[in-house]
Motif scaffolding. Structure first.
Motif, PDB file in Angstrom:
ATOM      1  N   SER A 212      -3.249 -10.619  -1.249  1.00 40.95           N
ATOM      2  CA  SER A 212      -4.037  -9.694  -0.442  1.00 40.95           C
ATOM      3  C   SER A 212      -5.279  -9.323  -1.238  1.00 40.95           C
ATOM      4  O   SER A 212      -5.194  -8.594  -2.232  1.00 40.95           O
ATOM      5  N   GLY A 213      -6.409  -9.865  -0.820  1.00 39.85           N
ATOM      6  CA  GLY A 213      -7.650  -9.573  -1.523  1.00 39.85           C
ATOM      7  C   GLY A 213      -7.603 -10.016  -2.976  1.00 39.85           C
ATOM      8  O   GLY A 213      -7.331 -11.174  -3.275  1.00 39.85           O
ATOM      9  N   ARG A 214      -7.812  -9.058  -3.884  1.00 39.49           N
ATOM     10  CA  ARG A 214      -7.786  -9.369  -5.327  1.00 39.49           C
ATOM     11  C   ARG A 214      -6.380  -9.344  -5.919  1.00 39.49           C
ATOM     12  O   ARG A 214      -6.218  -9.532  -7.131  1.00 39.49           O
ATOM     13  N   LEU A 215      -5.393  -9.111  -5.092  1.00 44.16           N
ATOM     14  CA  LEU A 215      -4.016  -9.019  -5.558  1.00 44.16           C
ATOM     15  C   LEU A 215      -3.241 -10.270  -5.194  1.00 44.16           C
ATOM     16  O   LEU A 215      -3.370 -10.785  -4.086  1.00 44.16           O
ATOM     17  N   ASN A 216      -2.429 -10.711  -6.157  1.00 42.48           N
ATOM     18  CA  ASN A 216      -1.528 -11.827  -5.916  1.00 42.48           C
ATOM     19  C   ASN A 216      -0.199 -11.507  -6.571  1.00 42.48           C
ATOM     20  O   ASN A 216      -0.154 -11.179  -7.769  1.00 42.48           O
ATOM     21  N   ALA A 217       0.867 -11.578  -5.815  1.00 37.32           N
ATOM     22  CA  ALA A 217       2.198 -11.328  -6.359  1.00 37.32           C
ATOM     23  C   ALA A 217       3.022 -12.598  -6.253  1.00 37.32           C
ATOM     24  O   ALA A 217       2.999 -13.280  -5.226  1.00 37.32           O
ATOM     25  N   SER A 218       3.739 -12.900  -7.317  1.00 38.45           N
ATOM     26  CA  SER A 218       4.626 -14.057  -7.314  1.00 38.45           C
ATOM     27  C   SER A 218       6.063 -13.593  -7.444  1.00 38.45           C
ATOM     28  O   SER A 218       6.339 -12.493  -7.920  1.00 38.45           O
ATOM     29  N   LEU A 219       6.966 -14.452  -7.013  1.00 38.04           N
ATOM     30  CA  LEU A 219       8.387 -14.147  -7.108  1.00 38.04           C
ATOM     31  C   LEU A 219       9.144 -15.401  -7.533  1.00 38.04           C
ATOM     32  O   LEU A 219       9.009 -16.460  -6.925  1.00 38.04           O
ATOM     33  N   ASP A 220       9.939 -15.258  -8.603  1.00 38.58           N
ATOM     34  CA  ASP A 220      10.873 -16.294  -9.009  1.00 38.58           C
ATOM     35  C   ASP A 220      12.255 -15.667  -8.943  1.00 38.58           C
ATOM     36  O   ASP A 220      12.713 -15.025  -9.889  1.00 38.58           O
ATOM     37  N   LYS A 221      12.890 -15.819  -7.799  1.00 34.48           N
ATOM     38  CA  LYS A 221      14.141 -15.106  -7.557  1.00 34.48           C
ATOM     39  C   LYS A 221      15.237 -15.563  -8.512  1.00 34.48           C
ATOM     40  O   LYS A 221      16.025 -14.756  -9.002  1.00 34.48           O
ATOM     41  N   SER A 222      15.291 -16.850  -8.791  1.00 35.16           N
ATOM     42  CA  SER A 222      16.380 -17.373  -9.620  1.00 35.16           C
ATOM     43  C   SER A 222      16.350 -16.814 -11.038  1.00 35.16           C
ATOM     44  O   SER A 222      17.404 -16.601 -11.656  1.00 35.16           O
ATOM     45  N   SER A 223      15.153 -16.558 -11.550  1.00 41.10           N
ATOM     46  CA  SER A 223      15.046 -15.993 -12.897  1.00 41.10           C
ATOM     47  C   SER A 223      14.902 -14.470 -12.870  1.00 41.10           C
ATOM     48  O   SER A 223      14.856 -13.839 -13.925  1.00 41.10           O
ATOM     49  N   GLY A 224      14.821 -13.892 -11.690  1.00 41.29           N
ATOM     50  CA  GLY A 224      14.728 -12.437 -11.564  1.00 41.29           C
ATOM     51  C   GLY A 224      13.411 -11.869 -12.049  1.00 41.29           C
ATOM     52  O   GLY A 224      13.383 -10.835 -12.725  1.00 41.29           O
ATOM     53  N   ARG A 225      12.301 -12.524 -11.686  1.00 39.90           N
ATOM     54  CA  ARG A 225      10.999 -12.076 -12.164  1.00 39.90           C
ATOM     55  C   ARG A 225       9.964 -12.069 -11.047  1.00 39.90           C
ATOM     56  O   ARG A 225       9.973 -12.908 -10.164  1.00 39.90           O
ATOM     57  N   SER A 226       9.047 -11.104 -11.189  1.00 42.95           N
ATOM     58  CA  SER A 226       7.873 -11.055 -10.319  1.00 42.95           C
ATOM     59  C   SER A 226       6.684 -10.617 -11.157  1.00 42.95           C
ATOM     60  O   SER A 226       6.838  -9.875 -12.138  1.00 42.95           O
ATOM     61  N   THR A 227       5.516 -11.099 -10.785  1.00 47.72           N
ATOM     62  CA  THR A 227       4.303 -10.642 -11.437  1.00 47.72           C
ATOM     63  C   THR A 227       3.304 -10.206 -10.373  1.00 47.72           C
ATOM     64  O   THR A 227       3.265 -10.754  -9.270  1.00 47.72           O
ATOM     65  N   LEU A 228       2.527  -9.207 -10.723  1.00 51.36           N
ATOM     66  CA  LEU A 228       1.403  -8.775  -9.889  1.00 51.36           C
ATOM     67  C   LEU A 228       0.133  -9.058 -10.676  1.00 51.36           C
ATOM     68  O   LEU A 228      -0.057  -8.533 -11.774  1.00 51.36           O
ATOM     69  N   TYR A 229      -0.696  -9.918 -10.100  1.00 54.29           N
ATOM     70  CA  TYR A 229      -1.955 -10.310 -10.729  1.00 54.29           C
ATOM     71  C   TYR A 229      -3.078  -9.563 -10.029  1.00 54.29           C
ATOM     72  O   TYR A 229      -3.177  -9.599  -8.794  1.00 54.29           O
ATOM     73  N   ILE A 230      -3.910  -8.870 -10.810  1.00 56.81           N
ATOM     74  CA  ILE A 230      -5.067  -8.166 -10.260  1.00 56.81           C
ATOM     75  C   ILE A 230      -6.311  -8.828 -10.837  1.00 56.81           C
ATOM     76  O   ILE A 230      -6.506  -8.851 -12.067  1.00 56.81           O
ATOM     77  N   ALA A 231      -7.127  -9.366  -9.970  1.00 57.59           N
ATOM     78  CA  ALA A 231      -8.352 -10.045 -10.406  1.00 57.59           C
ATOM     79  C   ALA A 231      -9.514  -9.063 -10.439  1.00 57.59           C
ATOM     80  O   ALA A 231      -9.611  -8.155  -9.610  1.00 57.59           O
ATOM     81  N   ALA A 232     -10.377  -9.256 -11.425  1.00 55.16           N
ATOM     82  CA  ALA A 232     -11.633  -8.500 -11.516  1.00 55.16           C
ATOM     83  C   ALA A 232     -11.388  -7.004 -11.327  1.00 55.16           C
ATOM     84  O   ALA A 232     -11.890  -6.391 -10.382  1.00 55.16           O
ATOM     85  N   SER A 233     -10.621  -6.435 -12.217  1.00 56.03           N
ATOM     86  CA  SER A 233     -10.184  -5.037 -12.058  1.00 56.03           C
ATOM     87  C   SER A 233     -11.375  -4.074 -11.971  1.00 56.03           C
ATOM     88  O   SER A 233     -12.454  -4.301 -12.548  1.00 56.03           O
ATOM     89  N   GLN A 234     -11.151  -2.974 -11.242  1.00 58.92           N
ATOM     90  CA  GLN A 234     -12.158  -1.946 -11.023  1.00 58.92           C
ATOM     91  C   GLN A 234     -11.577  -0.577 -11.373  1.00 58.92           C
ATOM     92  O   GLN A 234     -10.362  -0.387 -11.315  1.00 58.92           O
ATOM     93  N   PRO A 235     -12.415   0.400 -11.712  1.00 61.14           N
ATOM     94  CA  PRO A 235     -11.888   1.741 -12.000  1.00 61.14           C
ATOM     95  C   PRO A 235     -11.029   2.307 -10.866  1.00 61.14           C
ATOM     96  O   PRO A 235     -10.064   3.031 -11.119  1.00 61.14           O
ATOM     97  N   GLY A 236     -11.347   1.947  -9.642  1.00 64.07           N
ATOM     98  CA  GLY A 236     -10.561   2.403  -8.505  1.00 64.07           C
ATOM     99  C   GLY A 236      -9.160   1.817  -8.448  1.00 64.07           C
ATOM    100  O   GLY A 236      -8.326   2.292  -7.677  1.00 64.07           O
ATOM    101  N   ASP A 237      -8.876   0.823  -9.278  1.00 65.75           N
ATOM    102  CA  ASP A 237      -7.522   0.265  -9.363  1.00 65.75           C
ATOM    103  C   ASP A 237      -6.615   1.122 -10.229  1.00 65.75           C
ATOM    104  O   ASP A 237      -5.409   0.891 -10.282  1.00 65.75           O
ATOM    105  N   SER A 238      -7.162   2.088 -10.927  1.00 63.63           N
ATOM    106  CA  SER A 238      -6.360   2.956 -11.797  1.00 63.63           C
ATOM    107  C   SER A 238      -5.328   3.708 -10.966  1.00 63.63           C
ATOM    108  O   SER A 238      -5.669   4.417 -10.016  1.00 63.63           O
ATOM    109  N   ALA A 239      -4.068   3.546 -11.339  1.00 64.41           N
ATOM    110  CA  ALA A 239      -2.953   4.126 -10.589  1.00 64.41           C
ATOM    111  C   ALA A 239      -1.660   3.701 -11.273  1.00 64.41           C
ATOM    112  O   ALA A 239      -1.686   2.949 -12.250  1.00 64.41           O
ATOM    113  N   THR A 240      -0.546   4.173 -10.747  1.00 64.49           N
ATOM    114  CA  THR A 240       0.764   3.674 -11.177  1.00 64.49           C
ATOM    115  C   THR A 240       1.211   2.615 -10.188  1.00 64.49           C
ATOM    116  O   THR A 240       1.140   2.813  -8.971  1.00 64.49           O
ATOM    117  N   TYR A 241       1.673   1.501 -10.728  1.00 61.08           N
ATOM    118  CA  TYR A 241       2.136   0.381  -9.900  1.00 61.08           C
ATOM    119  C   TYR A 241       3.653   0.268 -10.045  1.00 61.08           C
ATOM    120  O   TYR A 241       4.173   0.172 -11.157  1.00 61.08           O
TER     121      TYR A 241
END
Lengths: 113, 113
Positions: A59-88
């Motif tokens: 979604s936009g600058r966000l990309n989330a991946s899921l590897d269910k078998s290994s129990g992992r997910s990552t959230l990738y944020i491209a070209a971060s901005q001050p407005g991205d400051s928050a708790t995820y």
């Protein structure tokens, strides 16, 4: 019992950097995984929902991946901005008929100008 | 978009008062949830409801009750408010089915003095 862990607990980056937030979970029998954003004193905003059969969502600058078998997910944020400051927050749904939601403790992101 | 509306953003109540927190969703979701969020403890499930007049205890139901007389409305009741119930309260809803995620309201910050 499902446990969700997020690394790092806090992250501070300069504006413009690409960054990755990590989430791991102990029980791979999930329905789906959501990434939420929470601003101080506010509710949770859903960013991305990944079904257990999917590998990623974008979604936009966000990309989330899921590897269910290994129990992992990552959230990738491209070209971060001050407005991205928050708790995820990463959360998995599953385990019961109503879909119990289990949260990680969150990553506090600060993007400085 | 699904909307979950919590009637109050901030509430200040006195010890011993009966407190009602209201939540309304507009997308005909079967399932509704009440969480509280505290620093260091994350989000904890208080109660949930999977149908009108149906309710189930979550992880920390003590000191709380709930009411769901209509599908769109789910109320959290603090029978006799205490200072240790000072917290951020978050309402959420979800449709039934594996593929659905959670939608949260904007939260109610309750202070019991």
């Amino acid at each position: 019992k499902q446990e969700v862990t997020q690394i790092p607990a806090a992250l501070s980056v300069p504006e413009g950097e690409n960054l990755v937030l990590n989430c791991s979970f102990t029980d791979s029998a999930i329905y789906n995984l959501q990434w939420f954003r929470q601003d101080p004193g506010k509710g949770l905003t859903s960013l991305l929902l990944i079904q257990s059969s999917q590998r990623e969502q974008t979604s936009g600058r966000l990309n989330a991946s899921l590897d269910k078998s290994s129990g992992r997910s990552t959230l990738y944020i491209a070209a971060s901005q001050p407005g991205d400051s928050a708790t995820y927050l990463c959360a998995v749904t599953g385990g019961t008929s109503y879909g119990k939601l289990t949260f990680g403790q969150g990553t506090i992101l600060t993007v400085h100008p | 978009d699904v909307k979950v509306t919590q009637s109050s953003r901030y509430l200040v109540k006195r010890t011993g008062e009966k407190v009602f927190l209201e939540c309304v969703q507009d997308m005909d979701h079967e399932n509704m949830f009440w969480y509280r969020q505290d620093p260091g403890l994350g989000l904890r499930l208080i109660y949930f409801s999977y149908d009108v007049k149906m309710k189930e205890k979550g992880d920390i139901p003590e000191g709380y009750s709930v009411s769901r007389e209509k599908k769109e409305r789910f109320s959290l009741i603090l029978e006799s408010a205490s200072t240790n119930q000072t917290s951020m309260y978050l309402c959420a809803s979800r449709a039934t089915g594996y593929s659905y995620g959670y939608t949260f309201g904007s939260g109610t910050r309750l202070t019991v003095v």
